[in-house]
Write an enzyme that holds these catalytic residues in place. Structure first.
Site, PDB file in Angstrom:
ATOM      1  N   LYS A  80     -37.966  65.709 -12.960  1.00  0.00           N
ATOM      2  CA  LYS A  80     -37.327  65.297 -11.701  1.00  0.00           C
ATOM      3  C   LYS A  80     -38.098  64.174 -10.998  1.00  0.00           C
ATOM      4  O   LYS A  80     -37.571  63.536 -10.100  1.00  0.00           O
ATOM      5  CB  LYS A  80     -37.129  66.493 -10.762  1.00  0.00           C
ATOM      6  CG  LYS A  80     -38.382  67.096 -10.182  1.00  0.00           C
ATOM      7  CD  LYS A  80     -38.025  68.207  -9.201  1.00  0.00           C
ATOM      8  CE  LYS A  80     -39.274  68.815  -8.600  1.00  0.00           C
ATOM      9  NZ  LYS A  80     -38.959  69.865  -7.627  1.00  0.00           N
ATOM     10  N   ASP A  81     -39.357  63.923 -11.422  1.00  0.00           N
ATOM     11  CA  ASP A  81     -40.143  62.816 -10.864  1.00  0.00           C
ATOM     12  C   ASP A  81     -39.878  61.491 -11.572  1.00  0.00           C
ATOM     13  O   ASP A  81     -40.405  60.458 -11.169  1.00  0.00           O
ATOM     14  CB  ASP A  81     -41.652  63.109 -10.968  1.00  0.00           C
ATOM     15  CG  ASP A  81     -42.097  64.226 -10.038  1.00  0.00           C
ATOM     16  OD1 ASP A  81     -41.393  64.488  -9.051  1.00  0.00           O
ATOM     17  OD2 ASP A  81     -43.144  64.843 -10.317  1.00  0.00           O
ATOM     18  N   ARG A 128     -31.649  65.851   0.024  1.00  0.00           N
ATOM     19  CA  ARG A 128     -30.641  66.675  -0.652  1.00  0.00           C
ATOM     20  C   ARG A 128     -30.718  68.117  -0.166  1.00  0.00           C
ATOM     21  O   ARG A 128     -29.709  68.701   0.246  1.00  0.00           O
ATOM     22  CB  ARG A 128     -30.867  66.622  -2.181  1.00  0.00           C
ATOM     23  CG  ARG A 128     -30.033  67.651  -2.961  1.00  0.00           C
ATOM     24  CD  ARG A 128     -30.539  67.807  -4.385  1.00  0.00           C
ATOM     25  NE  ARG A 128     -31.944  68.143  -4.458  1.00  0.00           N
ATOM     26  CZ  ARG A 128     -32.435  69.375  -4.351  1.00  0.00           C
ATOM     27  NH1 ARG A 128     -31.635  70.396  -4.147  1.00  0.00           N
ATOM     28  NH2 ARG A 128     -33.732  69.590  -4.432  1.00  0.00           N
ATOM     29  N   ARG A 129     -31.926  68.697  -0.192  1.00  0.00           N
ATOM     30  CA  ARG A 129     -32.089  70.084   0.269  1.00  0.00           C
ATOM     31  C   ARG A 129     -31.668  70.216   1.721  1.00  0.00           C
ATOM     32  O   ARG A 129     -30.987  71.169   2.099  1.00  0.00           O
ATOM     33  CB  ARG A 129     -33.549  70.527   0.121  1.00  0.00           C
ATOM     34  CG  ARG A 129     -33.970  70.883  -1.285  1.00  0.00           C
ATOM     35  CD  ARG A 129     -35.453  71.158  -1.344  1.00  0.00           C
ATOM     36  NE  ARG A 129     -35.887  71.577  -2.678  1.00  0.00           N
ATOM     37  CZ  ARG A 129     -37.127  71.474  -3.115  1.00  0.00           C
ATOM     38  NH1 ARG A 129     -38.068  70.964  -2.357  1.00  0.00           N
ATOM     39  NH2 ARG A 129     -37.446  71.882  -4.324  1.00  0.00           N
ATOM     40  N   ARG A 146     -44.867  67.447   2.939  1.00  0.00           N
ATOM     41  CA  ARG A 146     -45.292  66.841   1.672  1.00  0.00           C
ATOM     42  C   ARG A 146     -46.542  67.561   1.194  1.00  0.00           C
ATOM     43  O   ARG A 146     -47.118  68.386   1.904  1.00  0.00           O
ATOM     44  CB  ARG A 146     -45.599  65.346   1.871  1.00  0.00           C
ATOM     45  CG  ARG A 146     -44.386  64.431   2.113  1.00  0.00           C
ATOM     46  CD  ARG A 146     -43.620  64.069   0.854  1.00  0.00           C
ATOM     47  NE  ARG A 146     -44.479  63.698  -0.261  1.00  0.00           N
ATOM     48  CZ  ARG A 146     -45.060  62.511  -0.416  1.00  0.00           C
ATOM     49  NH1 ARG A 146     -44.878  61.569   0.485  1.00  0.00           N
ATOM     50  NH2 ARG A 146     -45.818  62.265  -1.467  1.00  0.00           N
ATOM     51  N   ARG A 152     -48.346  73.139   0.844  1.00  0.00           N
ATOM     52  CA  ARG A 152     -47.126  73.478   1.603  1.00  0.00           C
ATOM     53  C   ARG A 152     -47.136  74.945   2.050  1.00  0.00           C
ATOM     54  O   ARG A 152     -46.761  75.257   3.182  1.00  0.00           O
ATOM     55  CB  ARG A 152     -45.883  73.177   0.752  1.00  0.00           C
ATOM     56  CG  ARG A 152     -45.738  71.698   0.458  1.00  0.00           C
ATOM     57  CD  ARG A 152     -44.407  71.375  -0.184  1.00  0.00           C
ATOM     58  NE  ARG A 152     -44.417  70.027  -0.744  1.00  0.00           N
ATOM     59  CZ  ARG A 152     -43.329  69.322  -1.012  1.00  0.00           C
ATOM     60  NH1 ARG A 152     -42.133  69.822  -0.775  1.00  0.00           N
ATOM     61  NH2 ARG A 152     -43.406  68.115  -1.530  1.00  0.00           N
ATOM     62  N   CYS A 239     -34.720  58.557  -5.188  1.00  0.00           N
ATOM     63  CA  CYS A 239     -35.023  59.623  -4.228  1.00  0.00           C
ATOM     64  C   CYS A 239     -34.304  59.429  -2.893  1.00  0.00           C
ATOM     65  O   CYS A 239     -34.327  60.302  -2.046  1.00  0.00           O
ATOM     66  CB  CYS A 239     -36.524  59.710  -4.013  1.00  0.00           C
ATOM     67  SG  CYS A 239     -37.177  58.138  -3.578  1.00  0.00           S
TER      68      CYS A 239
END
Length: 299
Positions: A80-81, A128-129, A146, A152, A239
């Site tokens: 996904k990166d 998106r989230r 981040r 986190r 992104c």
């Protein structure tokens, strides 16, 4: 080849993924394997969205340079990166068996999403989230977070946030599944393209190594990855693109669900389909085109 050097980000999770790749190589090669930690631009700036510091490619750019310069033999990334636009001279054709792609909610009270108090602060770095969750609970507040998983969770425990959203795969890899308050099914919160997938990147001209990678590649995961990345590529996604894209291989079929949000997140455009594996890339292009059309017609 006397020694294989794997390039990886230096986070705990990235190194865990590099170890998984190392084990896969050791099944095919009887040589010394070294994991080289490489600092990326995405690891250095933690107070802004990824889109503001050059996009998700910032997490792999330095590693790709090392690969092109032959300072490492392969690179290991979380898929996904990896941007949908291919880097010249490099190859992405080897995918390890996919981990769980679902998203999860974490909070100290162990509350499910529908039980979180009104006006609670939810930490996420992903538009998106944020847009997906706002459609379910418009009464919640969203704040940028981040850093790696440990960072986190520490911020959550220090009450800087009421809840945070993370990928289940990362938590499972770090044995932190006990922190999960709720797991979201992929049809409820559609994950980003490539979530839960480890990819091994190589140089296009390294035939010997590419032959080994073809033996390591997990077929079903490679189909899912290519379908998801094809849709993202058609959307010209990065992104900044608030899109959830998920393909799931079942027997000889592929289930596809994709959603794209308007720039302000107020509208959601959806595409769902099921097709044979051999038609999957054609249907992926159709999905991307359909979502793009819906998005443009709304403007």
């Amino acid at each position: 080849m006397e020694k294989l050097i794997i390039g990886s980000r230096g986070s705990k999770l990235a190194l865990k993924y590099a170890e998984i790749a190392k084990k896969a190589f050791l099944k095919e090669l009887d040589i010394e394997i070294e994991i080289k930690k490489i600092t990326t631009g995405g690891d250095l700036v933690l107070d802004r969205r990824t889109s503001e510091i050059g996009g998700k490619g910032e997490f792999i750019k330095n590693i790709e340079k090392e690969l092109l310069n032959k300072n490492i033999d392969v690179a290991v990334h979380s898929l996904k990166d990896v941007p949908s636009v291919k880097t010249k001279g490099l190859r992405i054709e080897c995918f390890l068996k996919r981990n769980d792609p679902q998203e999860v909610l974490i909070n100290k009270e162990n509350l499910t999403f529908d039980k979180i108090k009104k006006n609670s602060v939810i930490g996420t770095s992903s538009l998106r989230r944020e847009f997906q969750l706002k459609h379910l609970r418009p009464d919640l507040n969203f704040k940028l977070i981040r850093g790696n998983i440990d960072t986190r969770i520490k911020k959550l425990d220090e009450d800087q946030y009421d809840s945070i959203i993370l990928a289940k795969a990362g938590l499972m890899s770090l044995a932190l599944e006990n922190r999960i308050s709720e797991v979201f099914e992929c049809k409820k919160i559609v994950p980003p393209a490539g979530q839960g997938t480890i990819v091994i990147q190589s140089r296009e001209d390294d035939d010997k190594l590419n032959n080994i990678l073809s033996k390591i590649n997990h077929f079903e995961t490679s189909i899912e990855a290519k379908v998801e990345r094809k849709i993202l590529g058609v959307l010209e996604g990065d992104c900044n693109t608030a899109a959830g894209i998920y393909a799931n291989v079942r027997d000889k079929n592929v289930n596809i669900i994709a959603e794209l949000f308007s720039d302000d997140g107020n509208k959601k455009f959806t595409y769902k389909d099921e097709c044979k594996i051999e038609e999957a890339l054609k249907i992926a292009k159709k999905a991307g085109d359909d979502l793009k059309k819906q998005f443009e017609m709304d403007k």
